[in-house]
Motif scaffolding. Structure first.
Motif, short mmCIF file in Angstrom:
data_model
loop_
_atom_site.label_atom_id
_atom_site.label_comp_id
_atom_site.label_asym_id
_atom_site.label_seq_id
_atom_site.Cartn_x
_atom_site.Cartn_y
_atom_site.Cartn_z
N LEU A 422 0.82 -1.21 0.00
CA LEU A 422 0.00 0.00 0.00
C LEU A 422 0.86 1.26 0.00
CD1 LEU A 422 -2.58 -1.06 2.73
CD2 LEU A 422 -3.12 -0.72 0.30
N GLU A 423 0.42 2.26 -0.76
CA GLU A 423 1.08 3.57 -0.71
C GLU A 423 1.01 4.14 0.70
OE1 GLU A 423 0.73 8.05 -2.67
OE2 GLU A 423 -0.64 6.46 -3.32
N MET A 424 -0.10 3.91 1.38
CA MET A 424 -0.24 4.38 2.75
C MET A 424 0.87 3.83 3.65
SD MET A 424 -3.28 3.42 5.39
CE MET A 424 -3.15 3.80 7.14
N VAL A 425 1.26 2.59 3.43
CA VAL A 425 2.30 1.96 4.24
C VAL A 425 3.69 2.39 3.77
CG1 VAL A 425 3.34 -0.27 4.87
CG2 VAL A 425 0.84 0.03 4.91
N ARG A 426 3.86 2.62 2.48
CA ARG A 426 5.19 2.92 1.92
C ARG A 426 5.60 4.38 2.08
NH1 ARG A 426 5.09 2.89 -3.02
NH2 ARG A 426 2.92 2.38 -3.53
N THR A 427 4.65 5.25 2.43
CA THR A 427 4.95 6.68 2.54
C THR A 427 4.79 7.16 3.98
OG1 THR A 427 2.66 7.27 2.01
CG2 THR A 427 4.22 7.12 0.17
N LYS A 428 5.34 8.34 4.24
CA LYS A 428 5.25 8.92 5.58
C LYS A 428 4.65 10.32 5.51
CE LYS A 428 9.02 6.44 7.80
NZ LYS A 428 9.12 5.46 6.71
N PRO A 429 4.09 10.78 6.62
CA PRO A 429 3.61 12.16 6.67
C PRO A 429 4.78 13.12 6.74
CG PRO A 429 3.46 11.14 8.84
CD PRO A 429 3.89 10.06 7.90
N LEU A 430 4.49 14.38 6.56
CA LEU A 430 5.52 15.40 6.78
C LEU A 430 5.74 15.56 8.28
CD1 LEU A 430 4.49 18.11 4.17
CD2 LEU A 430 6.50 16.62 4.09
N PRO A 431 6.97 15.74 8.72
CA PRO A 431 7.23 15.93 10.14
C PRO A 431 6.78 17.31 10.60
CG PRO A 431 9.26 16.18 8.90
CD PRO A 431 8.22 15.73 7.92
N PHE A 432 6.57 17.45 11.90
CA PHE A 432 6.26 18.75 12.48
C PHE A 432 7.56 19.54 12.63
CE2 PHE A 432 2.67 16.16 13.77
CZ PHE A 432 1.60 17.01 13.57
N PRO A 433 7.49 20.86 12.49
CA PRO A 433 8.70 21.69 12.64
C PRO A 433 9.10 21.79 14.11
CG PRO A 433 6.80 23.10 12.36
CD PRO A 433 6.30 21.68 12.18
N PRO A 434 10.31 22.24 14.38
CA PRO A 434 10.73 22.43 15.77
C PRO A 434 9.99 23.62 16.40
CG PRO A 434 12.39 23.29 14.29
CD PRO A 434 11.38 22.59 13.43
N GLU A 435 10.11 23.72 17.72
CA GLU A 435 9.53 24.88 18.41
C GLU A 435 10.37 26.13 18.12
OE1 GLU A 435 6.75 24.64 19.36
OE2 GLU A 435 6.33 22.88 20.58
N PRO A 436 9.77 27.30 18.12
CA PRO A 436 8.38 27.58 18.46
C PRO A 436 7.42 27.44 17.29
CG PRO A 436 9.50 29.64 18.05
CD PRO A 436 10.55 28.56 17.88
N PHE A 437 7.92 26.96 16.13
CA PHE A 437 7.10 26.92 14.93
C PHE A 437 5.96 25.90 15.04
CE2 PHE A 437 11.44 28.14 13.69
CZ PHE A 437 11.19 29.43 13.27
N ALA A 438 6.21 24.76 15.71
CA ALA A 438 5.16 23.76 15.87
C ALA A 438 4.00 24.33 16.68
CB ALA A 438 5.72 22.50 16.54
N TRP A 439 4.32 24.94 17.83
CA TRP A 439 3.26 25.48 18.68
C TRP A 439 2.50 26.60 17.96
CZ3 TRP A 439 1.38 29.87 20.86
CH2 TRP A 439 0.48 29.71 21.92
N THR A 440 3.23 27.47 17.27
CA THR A 440 2.59 28.58 16.57
C THR A 440 1.67 28.08 15.46
OG1 THR A 440 4.50 29.99 17.04
CG2 THR A 440 3.02 30.70 15.27
N GLY A 441 2.16 27.12 14.68
CA GLY A 441 1.35 26.58 13.59
C GLY A 441 0.12 25.85 14.09
N ILE A 442 0.28 25.07 15.15
CA ILE A 442 -0.86 24.34 15.71
C ILE A 442 -1.87 25.31 16.31
CG2 ILE A 442 -1.52 22.76 17.56
CD1 ILE A 442 1.07 21.20 16.93
N ALA A 443 -1.38 26.34 17.02
CA ALA A 443 -2.29 27.32 17.60
C ALA A 443 -3.08 28.05 16.52
CB ALA A 443 -1.51 28.31 18.46
N LEU A 444 -2.41 28.42 15.43
CA LEU A 444 -3.10 29.10 14.33
C LEU A 444 -4.12 28.18 13.68
CD1 LEU A 444 -3.49 31.51 12.48
CD2 LEU A 444 -1.49 30.76 11.16
N THR A 445 -3.78 26.90 13.54
CA THR A 445 -4.71 25.95 12.95
C THR A 445 -5.94 25.76 13.84
OG1 THR A 445 -2.89 24.79 11.85
CG2 THR A 445 -4.96 23.59 12.09
#
Length: 475
Positions: A422-445
């Motif tokens: 499966l493509e679902m099994v063979r591929t990966k999601p994009l990683p989350f960025p480091p802080e503070p970008f992860a927190w900022t992006g998640i808060a905005l979302t």
């Protein structure tokens, strides 16, 4: 503030006055005693790290595939104490966090993914019977309800799309009258009833039953045994623990929300804290007032959604809405308790079911979900195929972890199967960025999702950009 709003809020907060800050499922006199910690050096064919569903299914299926395989499972605390004992108890067939997510990401594979998911849920039901797992398994289905006019329109449109794509088997659209005939809330405007794709289960008892089944098949289970390091050791792998060590030919990692022993994988998941309430048992009259005769699970259609269901003794579990990401992505016990969220959930509960005003909550709890940017699990190997992992289930892992266990075992065996292809099994999601970008992006979302709920579902530029990139935030 409207007249009477203050008194209503006070009365609704009073419903929480005796709620214990502990997961209802884990507050069980039948909770088994933990197994002793590992205090020696062990060797085995397969070491499974993690005593939640992911690890338990992996150990069980490994022994079913080859009863002679020597399997050890280590758990840092007690089997089922984390997400596997704190969730809502919905066991869904979906492997992709719902059809919409699966269709948007893997349209060419969606029919195969749906087939594999349905087969996986059937296998869970058979395992419950085969091993006499006392876990209140009920194949009652789930209704996705609309509580706003625009949501009703979207549900009808989505049902039409499912029919056009041949994905609507077992699914029924319910108008306002039909959905309220199933469960009566003045807030319900429409629903999609999936009659076979979801079961209800007591999640802690499922975990404890799987532990018993594993031990009966010969798996050696060690609790209060955190895995500290993972390193090559000759032609095998070695995992150290506080008092011992395990040398294994192969290792399966089922640690999910906790820091992965393969460090490069840690950026792929973040912990999201989810919260739930459990009422006292409803009387026959109270249950009749909401007409919940068929015991389905329910969830609403908002971005900030609620999920709710009946327990075996007719309590209502009411959870969701707030999805809290702690800055830095740390998993800490103090995040498990959040009174401001409990008060909000209680208010929402009585808005949904005003017939139940006066009902008290007995339990209020939270826990961390391993969320990834595509909302569904990813898989892979490390250390030249000697280590396999599955993570990122994003809150829909009660059923999908069994599929993930099969994937990990396929990968460790070096086999190309219908799962590993499966493509679902063979591929990966994009990683989350480091802080503070992860927190900022998640808060905005999160802010944007709440804004969309308040604006008839209209998604702003940020959400549309995240949609185009295949990124998101969910629980």
């Amino acid at each position: 503030m409207a007249p009477g709003a203050m008194s209503r809020g006070t009365d609704r907060n009073r419903s929480l006055s005796e709620a214990q800050p502990v997961a209802y499922w884990l507050d069980d006199p039948g909770r088994p005693h933990p197994e002793p910690a590992l205090t020696t050096a062990e060797t085995c064919d397969l070491l499974v790290v993690g005593g939640g569903y992911s690890g338990l299914w992996t150990a069980l299926l490994a022994k079913e595939r080859d009863p002679r395989r020597d399997v050890v499972l280590v758990e840092g605390r007690e089997v089922g104490w984390a997400a596997s004992g704190r969730n809502g108890g919905f066991c869904a067939a979906s492997l992709t966090h719902g059809q919409a997510n699966g269709l948007s990401r893997w349209p060419r594979e969606i029919h195969k993914l749906e087939e594999l998911g349905a087969r996986n849920l059937d296998e869970i039901e058979r395992a419950v019977a085969r091993y006499s797992l006392d876990c209140d398994f009920e194949r009652t289905g789930e209704i996705d309800v609309a509580t706003e006019p625009y949501q009703a329109t979207e549900l009808r449109r989505w049902y039409g799309e499912l029919r056009d794509k041949g994905l609507a088997e077992g699914v029924e659209f319910l108008d306002a009258e039909a959905v309220r005939a199933q469960v009566d809330s003045p807030t319900f405007r429409a629903g999609l009833y999936d009659r076979r794709g979801v079961a209800m289960v007591n999640p802690a008892r499922l975990a404890w039953g799987l532990k018993r089944a594993c031990r009966e098949l010969g798996v050696r289970v060690y609790e209060h045994t955190p895995a500290l390091t993972l390193k090559p050791h000759g032609d095998a792998m070695a995992v150290t623990t506080p008092y011992g060590r395990v040398r294994a030919r192969k290792v399966a990692l089922g640690t999910n929300v906790f820091p992965n022993l393969v460090r490069r994988l840690r950026a792929y998941t973040v912990p999201v804290y989810d919260y739930a309430l459990m009422t006292e048992p409803l009387s026959a009259d109270q249950l009749a007032s909401i007409g919940w005769r068929n015991r389905q699970g329910l969830g609403d259609s908002a971005n900030q959604f609620h999920y709710f269901r009946l327990s075996a003794d007719n309590r209502v579990l009411w959870g969701g809405y707030d999805a809290v990401y702690p800055y830095g992505g740390r998993v800490r016990a103090e995040y498990d308790d959040r009174p401001q969220t409990y008060a909000r959930l209680a208010d929402h509960f009585f808005t949904c079911f005003p017939q139940l005003e006066g009902v008290r909550f007995t339990h209020a709890w939270g826990g961390a979900i391993d969320t990834c940017s595509r909302f569904s699990a990813f898989f892979g190997t490390a250390h030249r195929g000697k280590v396999a992992y599955a993570a990122g289930y994003t809150g829909l892992g009660v059923g999908a972890t069994r599929f993930g266990a099969d994937v990990m075992l396929d990968l460790l065996a070096g086999e190309r199967t219908e799962r590993t292809a499966l493509e679902m099994v063979r591929t990966k999601p994009l990683p989350f960025p480091p802080e503070p970008f992860a927190w900022t992006g998640i808060a905005l979302t999160k802010w944007s999702l709440a804004r969309a709920d308040a604006r008839d579902g209209r998604r702003n530029l940020w959400l549309r950009a995240m949609d185009r990139l295949g990124l998101g935030f969910d629980s």
